[in-house]
Structure formats: structure tokens, C-alpha cells
Design an enzyme around this catalytic site. Structure first.
Site, PDB file in Angstrom:
ATOM      1  N   ARG A  50       5.478  -4.200  -9.300  1.00 23.14           N
ATOM      2  CA  ARG A  50       4.854  -4.515  -8.260  1.00 23.14           C
ATOM      3  C   ARG A  50       5.769  -4.985  -6.969  1.00 23.14           C
ATOM      4  O   ARG A  50       6.682  -5.964  -7.264  1.00 23.14           O
ATOM      5  CB  ARG A  50       3.997  -5.520  -8.195  1.00 23.14           C
ATOM      6  CG  ARG A  50       2.607  -5.118  -9.145  1.00 23.14           C
ATOM      7  CD  ARG A  50       1.743  -6.214  -9.234  1.00 23.14           C
ATOM      8  NE  ARG A  50       2.307  -7.237 -10.279  1.00 23.14           N
ATOM      9  CZ  ARG A  50       1.718  -8.551 -10.384  1.00 23.14           C
ATOM     10  NH1 ARG A  50       0.467  -8.751  -9.935  1.00 23.14           N
ATOM     11  NH2 ARG A  50       2.377  -9.340 -11.283  1.00 23.14           N
ATOM     12  N   LYS A  98      -6.173   0.168   2.461  1.00 21.49           N
ATOM     13  CA  LYS A  98      -5.494   1.019   1.342  1.00 21.49           C
ATOM     14  C   LYS A  98      -6.042   2.626   1.952  1.00 21.49           C
ATOM     15  O   LYS A  98      -5.179   3.442   1.776  1.00 21.49           O
ATOM     16  CB  LYS A  98      -6.219   0.584   0.115  1.00 21.49           C
ATOM     17  CG  LYS A  98      -6.105  -0.691  -0.423  1.00 21.49           C
ATOM     18  CD  LYS A  98      -4.654  -1.042  -0.725  1.00 21.49           C
ATOM     19  CE  LYS A  98      -4.554  -2.495  -1.459  1.00 21.49           C
ATOM     20  NZ  LYS A  98      -5.062  -3.524  -0.438  1.00 21.49           N
TER      21      LYS A  98
END
Length: 337
Positions: A254, A141
Site C-alpha cells: 500500500r 474509486k
């Protein structure tokens, strides 16, 4: 030349071979006549000895050796009966030519301990893909923030107040943990959402004096997600010419196949190629030979290096051999040694 290749992965009996990129790599290595060895992280162990006289003048010499319990494996491209395991052997990890580290997250302390052992095996001459130090340093991330020209506005913090201020600034966010995969614990939150507090508390854990027990990431929500979260694969810094767009299911935000997204293979566009070119030098410098970039609209959102997927889907649709191309790149690395 016949190579010996180890693959560290989750239990082989639990994978879905129609989607599993590790399985694609095993098939590609096997087609080359390479010997395949199956391992799980708990199979690795380290023994160290100072040698006689504490390593001063005595014999034998000091040693630190990483070994593993490993099993020869044969793979078959048949969902009903797709692998055969041979008798387990215990041998030094550096007796192999190459180890593919393909253990899925969670990226916890046990994962990190495994990379410590792989570091020692690498020092003994083993090629480890991806590089164990890179696996520790390049959080999937946070690593995207090394390329701010490619990323949407983002925030990494343990502060509930900073998250609320970021939400007030942008009005629509995606919040996610730093160690997850497959769309787990990813939330979309909009200004005024009555669930804002509970979402923040879920991600940060117990909040005391405004600080949470865990760190999370917030990114500005990208409405282009409706057109898909595009997975761009890179082999030694070179992008595969097709990406897999993962289009969210109805009512979802998502773009993860594990969350019900629909997959669509597309040629890379100019923007995806530009992002790949921005990221590639940093990947090469860190020994990251196989990576997956996540691109929503024009923006890079993640750099996946632990166990990037989508090989099988692209190969089926376009007749490519991505894992074979990866094996070619790895053999070139081995030959150069």
C-alpha cells in the site's frame, strides 16, 4: 477584497499540521487577510417556511435557508499551538463568500446529507469547493473508470463469482472498498492464495446466493507500486508541476502515508501530464476545483475529490505555495461572479 471563508472539516484539534492540506488552505486564506470560519458537518442546519398563505400572495415570501453554528478561527504554523477559536455564531451559510468542504471519508449517508444542505446554500449564491453534487456523483474509486484509456483493468461488483473469475484472469489483484481512505481494508490477493475467500467475504460482507451486501473494486495489481503511488494535484484542471510519490514500506503493497509509506517529491513526467489532461475537462465541468489523481506506473487508479492531501509535503520540498495558488483560482471565480 476581504473574503469570508468557511471550512468544513474534521475536528481541528486532531489534525497533523505537517501533513494536513486543509490547514495549508487556512494559512493561505489567512495570509490574504480573509476571515476564516471553522465548521463541522453537524453544525449545518436547514429551516424552510412556505410563507404566508402557502406562498401564494402573502408576505413574507417562502424561504429555505441553510445556516450553521460557526466559529472564527486563527491558525498559526506551529505544531505545539496551531489554532485559536473565537465565540460561536449562528448565521446563514450564504453570508460567507466561499465554503471549502474538506470532511474526510467515510463517505456515508451523513456525508451525503451534508451535501444536500450545501446544494441549497450553493443555490443561494455560495461558492462551494468542491461542488456538492460532484462529491456525490464522482466516487473516488469508480470515477476513474470514466477514463478507461488511463486505467488498469478493473472490476466493480458485489459478486463473489465475478471477483474469482477476475482473479483467475489476471492472477494478481488489489481489492478495496469504495468508501475508504488511507489504505484501510485494501488487500492484495494472488491466484491460489488460501485467504481469498475471507478477503472477498471481508469486502463484500455477508454473501447470499453469490451476492455480497456491499460493492467493492478489484484492480489488476501493478508491480510499479514499488516505485511509488504518485499523487498528482490539480487546481481548476491545471496540474501542479510536482507530485508526491508514496513508496510502500518494506513488506507492504500500500502506497499510503497512513500505512507507513515513505514520501518523495518528483517533477511530473510526460505520462502524469497526459493523464491530467485526460481528466481535467471532466473535473472542470463538474465544478471540481481541487483534485488529487493517484497514478501507479503509467496508470490512473483513483481520482480524489473529497479532501485531497499532499500540499504540505510538496511545498516543504520544492518551495511551492499550492494552497496559495488554489486561493488565487478561487478568488478569480469569486471575482467573475
Amino acid at each position: 477584497m476581504k473574503r469570508a471563508v468557511g471550512i468544513i472539516m474534521d475536528p481541528i484539534g486532531s489534525i497533523n499540521i505537517k501533513k494536513d492540506s486543509s490547514f495549508a488552505m487556512m494559512l493561505a486564506a489567512q495570509r490574504r487577510g480573509w476571515a476564516l470560519w471553522y465548521l463541522q458537518p453537524g453544525d449545518l442546519f436547514l429551516r424552510s417556511s412556505p410563507g404566508a398563505d402557502g406562498g401564494l400572495d402573502g408576505d413574507p415570501a417562502p424561504t429555505s435557508e441553510v445556516s450553521a453554528r460557526m466559529q472564527p478561527v486563527t491558525v498559526i504554523d506551529n505544531s505545539a499551538d496551531y489554532y485559536r477559536l473565537g465565540a460561536a455564531e449562528t448565521r446563514p451559510l450564504a453570508s460567507l463568500d466561499l465554503v471549502l468542504m474538506r470532511k474526510d471519508p467515510p463517505f456515508d449517508m451523513e456525508y451525503i446529507y451534508c451535501t444536500y444542505l450545501l446544494d441549497l446554500a450553493r443555490a443561494a449564491g455560495l461558492l462551494v469547493v468542491n461542488d456538492p453534487q460532484a462529491l456525490r456523483d464522482a466516487n473516488e474509486k469508480v470515477f476513474a473508470a470514466h477514463f478507461p484509456q488511463c486505467c488498469p483493468p478493473l472490476l466493480v461488483t458485489r459478486s463473489a463469482a465475478l471477483l474469482r473469475a477476475f482473479l483467475a484472469e489476471h492472477g494478481d489483484l488489489v481489492l478495496k472498498p469504495l468508501d475508504g481512505m488511507g489504505g484501510r481494508s485494501i488487500f492484495r490477493v494472488r491466484a491460489g492464495d488460501p485467504n481469498t475467500s475471507v478477503i472477498i467475504e471481508t469486502l463484500l460482507g455477508e454473501v447470499r446466493d453469490g451476492q455480497g451486501a456491499r460493492t467493492c473494486m478489484a484492480q489488476r495489481y501493478l508491480p510499479e507500486i514499488a516505485d511509488g503511488d504518485k499523487r498528482v494535484l490539480l487546481i481548476d484542471g491545471e496540474p501542479v508541476p510536482y507530485c508526491l510519490a508514496r513508496i510502500p514500506a518494506v513488506g507492504e503493497s500500500r502506497g499510503n502515508l497512513a500505512a507507513g509509506a515513505r514520501a518523495e517529491v518528483r517533477p511530473l513526467g510526460e505520462r502524469e501530464r497526459w493523464i491530467a489532461a485526460q481528466v481535467a475537462p471532466a473535473l472542470r465541468a463538474r465544478g471540481i476545483l481541487f483534485a488529487g489523481l493517484d497514478v501507479i506506473g503509467d496508470w490512473l487508479t483513483e481520482v480524489n475529490i473529497t479532501s485531497p492531501t499532499c500540499i504540505r509535503e510538496i511545498d516543504r520540498d520544492r518551495g511551492t505555495d499550492i494552497a496559495g495558488d488554489l486561493m488565487d483560482a478561487l478568488e478569480a471565480r469569486l471575482d467573475a461572479r
